[in-house]
Enzyme design. Structure first.
Site, short mmCIF file in Angstrom:
data_model
loop_
_atom_site.label_atom_id
_atom_site.label_comp_id
_atom_site.label_asym_id
_atom_site.label_seq_id
_atom_site.Cartn_x
_atom_site.Cartn_y
_atom_site.Cartn_z
N MET A 232 -14.15 -62.75 -86.41
CA MET A 232 -12.81 -62.86 -85.84
C MET A 232 -12.12 -61.51 -85.82
O MET A 232 -10.93 -61.40 -86.05
CB MET A 232 -11.97 -63.85 -86.67
CG MET A 232 -12.59 -65.23 -86.69
SD MET A 232 -11.75 -66.40 -87.75
CE MET A 232 -12.58 -66.16 -89.30
N THR B 243 -25.53 -68.72 -89.11
CA THR B 243 -24.20 -68.16 -88.97
C THR B 243 -24.19 -67.04 -87.93
O THR B 243 -25.22 -66.39 -87.68
CB THR B 243 -23.66 -67.70 -90.34
OG1 THR B 243 -22.28 -67.36 -90.19
CG2 THR B 243 -24.43 -66.50 -90.86
N ASP C 148 -15.93 -78.43 -82.57
CA ASP C 148 -15.01 -77.30 -82.45
C ASP C 148 -15.16 -76.57 -81.12
O ASP C 148 -16.12 -76.77 -80.39
CB ASP C 148 -15.35 -76.27 -83.54
CG ASP C 148 -14.73 -76.67 -84.85
OD1 ASP C 148 -13.88 -77.56 -84.86
OD2 ASP C 148 -15.13 -76.06 -85.87
N PRO D 157 -80.46 -83.98 -82.84
CA PRO D 157 -81.71 -83.28 -83.16
C PRO D 157 -81.44 -82.02 -83.97
O PRO D 157 -82.24 -81.61 -84.81
CB PRO D 157 -82.32 -82.94 -81.79
CG PRO D 157 -81.25 -83.21 -80.78
CD PRO D 157 -80.18 -84.04 -81.41
N LYS E 49 -9.32 -75.82 -82.51
CA LYS E 49 -7.95 -75.40 -82.81
C LYS E 49 -7.53 -74.28 -81.86
O LYS E 49 -7.59 -73.12 -82.19
CB LYS E 49 -7.84 -74.99 -84.27
CG LYS E 49 -7.78 -76.21 -85.17
CD LYS E 49 -7.92 -75.86 -86.61
CE LYS E 49 -9.39 -75.62 -86.94
NZ LYS E 49 -9.61 -75.23 -88.32
N GLY F 67 -19.34 -74.45 -85.23
CA GLY F 67 -20.10 -73.26 -84.83
C GLY F 67 -20.69 -72.58 -86.06
O GLY F 67 -20.12 -72.63 -87.14
N1 SAH Z 1 -18.70 -70.84 -89.03
C1 SAH Z 1 -18.92 -69.83 -88.04
C2 SAH Z 1 -17.81 -68.83 -87.98
C3 SAH Z 1 -16.52 -69.36 -87.48
S1 SAH Z 1 -15.29 -68.13 -87.38
C4 SAH Z 1 -20.24 -69.13 -88.33
O1 SAH Z 1 -20.85 -69.34 -89.37
O2 SAH Z 1 -20.70 -68.38 -87.47
C5 SAH Z 1 -15.32 -67.71 -85.68
C6 SAH Z 1 -15.84 -66.32 -85.48
O3 SAH Z 1 -17.24 -66.30 -85.57
C7 SAH Z 1 -15.55 -65.78 -84.10
O4 SAH Z 1 -14.25 -65.26 -83.99
C8 SAH Z 1 -16.58 -64.70 -83.99
O5 SAH Z 1 -16.21 -63.54 -84.71
C9 SAH Z 1 -17.74 -65.30 -84.71
N2 SAH Z 1 -18.68 -65.95 -83.76
C10 SAH Z 1 -18.99 -67.24 -83.66
N3 SAH Z 1 -19.92 -67.45 -82.70
C11 SAH Z 1 -20.21 -66.24 -82.18
C12 SAH Z 1 -21.08 -65.77 -81.17
N4 SAH Z 1 -21.89 -66.61 -80.49
N5 SAH Z 1 -21.12 -64.45 -80.92
C13 SAH Z 1 -20.34 -63.58 -81.61
N6 SAH Z 1 -19.50 -63.98 -82.56
C14 SAH Z 1 -19.42 -65.29 -82.86
#
Ligand code: SAH
Length: 457
Positions: free
Chosen positions: A383, A332, A249, A43, A271, A302
């Site tokens: 690192m 990263t 890894d 309506p 590694k 990672g």
């Molecule tokens: N490809 C990875 C880095 C690998 S080298 C990236 O893009 O993040 C590994 C280093 O990354 C570690 O020694 C540390 O310095 C850093 N890293 C990786 N994960 C991390 C986290 N959750 N918290 C702090 N540092 C981290």
């Protein structure tokens, strides 16, 4: 099963919508999108709805509902807020042998509108038998996240090629393998909605499949992000659900591993500095071996594969072996750490550039320390914790002031995450007393001092 799911072709069929409000409008828009001829009965209409209906040249009946309004309709939707009227629509539908959906009260009608994930021509319809629209919406949200936008284009391309593929591959099992492989590869490569690219890819895949029966393997180089599984990209999740083999890894968290297809073979290639160190060369060999067997190999790293991840070397080794590679970026560690610490890596008038460096080994000596020590600069050291005193000394030697702000982020985005802040002067002592350990990274720059301020803001 209480309801039979069906997909209806309503193009050029009359669908009656009873109701003039917002709910009716939503259904009318959906039906119009599917090509139905609309007849809308009420309506009174909300002004916007009526305008829209006139634009669509729908049949609009300004009158209270009577049973005759359903004559000639294929389907009816009762979308009023009056249970009596909705009941009358259902009764009239029954008498005419047409299905009636009662919006918001499925049990009052005899068909239900599902929640929809639309990747047309691929459509996922979700129903809970009217039991819980909320659960249906939640499931839909999960599927929305999981299903790539490009799926529709993939289906359209597959439809274009169906007959041709059948001609070239008359054996059904072979054809099925072809389509499965093609789908996984196309989805992996994210070939989006580019029809020409899809056609080219199908043509090549078909030429390769013709005669050569053996499936071709491939490697997906996937970034796992800093640890929290919710920071995986959608594409990473999709591929992790499809892989046959996983090579991962040390930095890939257990929470991320939980998102990998259960029956994929898992190979740890971390590694460790201990005895059983797997060399980079051995990793290349494993990747090539598995892919050469025709398997889909996920290489999970990672963070991001191309940031201190040796992704470039693996990509080159695979390319040299003629194995297709897809790279999926990840968050990263620097970005994950900055986010959880509330430290902007660049900030107006505080930092105009940001550099990611690795502080490991000989290479650290080659760095341009003067540039890293300069003002208006943020430097993130990966690192770096074991090298902390050396990093501090180098930066100081090259002109960084003792009070330059510094933050260490340990286990960013992971359980047990910690943030330690200080200055070049005291960070080594702070880190030592806190007992900071890997994985951690170091953020050097005045932005680190802006952390508290941002948190309060
Ligand atoms: N490809 C990875 C880095 C690998 S080298 C990236 O893009 O993040 C590994 C280093 O990354 C570690 O020694 C540390 O310095 C850093 N890293 C990786 N994960 C991390 C986290 N959750 N918290 C702090 N540092 C981290």
């Amino acid at each position: 099963m209480d309801y039979l799911p069906l997909f209806l072709d309503v193009r050029d069929r009359t669908v009656a919508v009873v109701g003039g409000g917002e709910v009716a409008q939503r259904k009318a828009v959906l039906l119009h999108g599917a090509g139905a001829r609309l007849r809308v009965i009420a309506p009174r209409f909300e002004a916007g709805f009526e305008r829209w209906l006139l634009q669509q040249r729908a049949e609009v009946r300004h009158e209270p509902f009577t049973a005759a309004a359903l004559d000639g309709a294929a389907l009816a939707i009762a979308a009023t807020d009056d249970a009596g009227v909705n009941g009358a629509v259902f009764a009239a539908g029954r008498a005419r042998n047409i299905f009636v959906n009662v919006v918001d009260d499925g049990s009052a009608g005899d068909c239900l509108m599902p929640a929809i994930v639309d990747r047309s021509p691929l459509i996922v319809a979700i129903g809970t038998g009217g039991g819980s629209p909320t659960v249906a919406r939640r499931v839909r949200a999960q599927l929305e996240a999981l299903l790539p936008q490009s799926l529709g284009a993939l289906v359209t391309a597959a439809a274009r090629w169906r007959a041709r593929v059948k001609e070239v591959l008359p054996d059904m099992a072979q054809r099925r393998r072809f389509w499965e492989r093609w789908f996984d590869q196309a989805a992996a490569a994210g070939l989006a909605s580019d029809a020409a690219a899809l056609d080219g890819q199908l043509q090549r895949a078909l030429a390769a499949a013709d005669g050569a029966g053996a499936p071709r393997g491939e490697v997906w180089l996937i970034g796992a992000g800093p640890g929290d599984p919710d920071l995986l990209t959608l594409r990473a999740q999709q591929l992790l659900q499809q892989c046959d083999v996983l090579l991962y890894d040390r930095l890939v968290s257990p929470e991320v591993l939980d998102r990998v297809r259960r029956d994929a073979e898992r190979i740890y290639v971390g590694k460790e500095s201990g005895r059983h160190r797997i060399t980079q060369q051995r990793i290349h060999e494993l990747l090539v071996e598995y892919a050469a067997r025709g398997l889909r190999v996920a290489r999970l790293k990672g963070g991001d594969p191309f940031v201190f991840g040796r992704g470039g070397e693996e990509m080159a080794a695979l390319a040299a072996a003629g194995i297709p590679v897809t790279v999926v970026p990840g968050v990263t560690a620097a970005l994950g750490a900055a986010a959880v610490a509330g430290i902007p890596l660049t900030h107006r008038a505080v930092a105009q550039s940001v550099t990611f460096v690795t502080a490991m080994g000989e290479a650290a000596e080659q760095l341009d320390w003067r540039a890293l020590a300069a003002p208006l600069q943020t430097t993130v050291f990966y690192m770096g914790v074991a090298q902390l005193s050396r990093i501090v000394a180098r930066l100081r030697e090259h002109g960084a002031p003792a009070d330059r702000a510094v933050a260490i982020v340990e286990r960013a985005t992971l359980p047990g995450q910690r943030i330690v802040t200080g200055t070049l002067d005291d960070i080594a002592a702070c880190a030592q007393s806190a007992g900071v350990s890997a994985p951690a990274l170091l953020i050097v720059g005045e932005v680190a001092a802006h952390r508290q301020e941002l948190r309060q803001g």
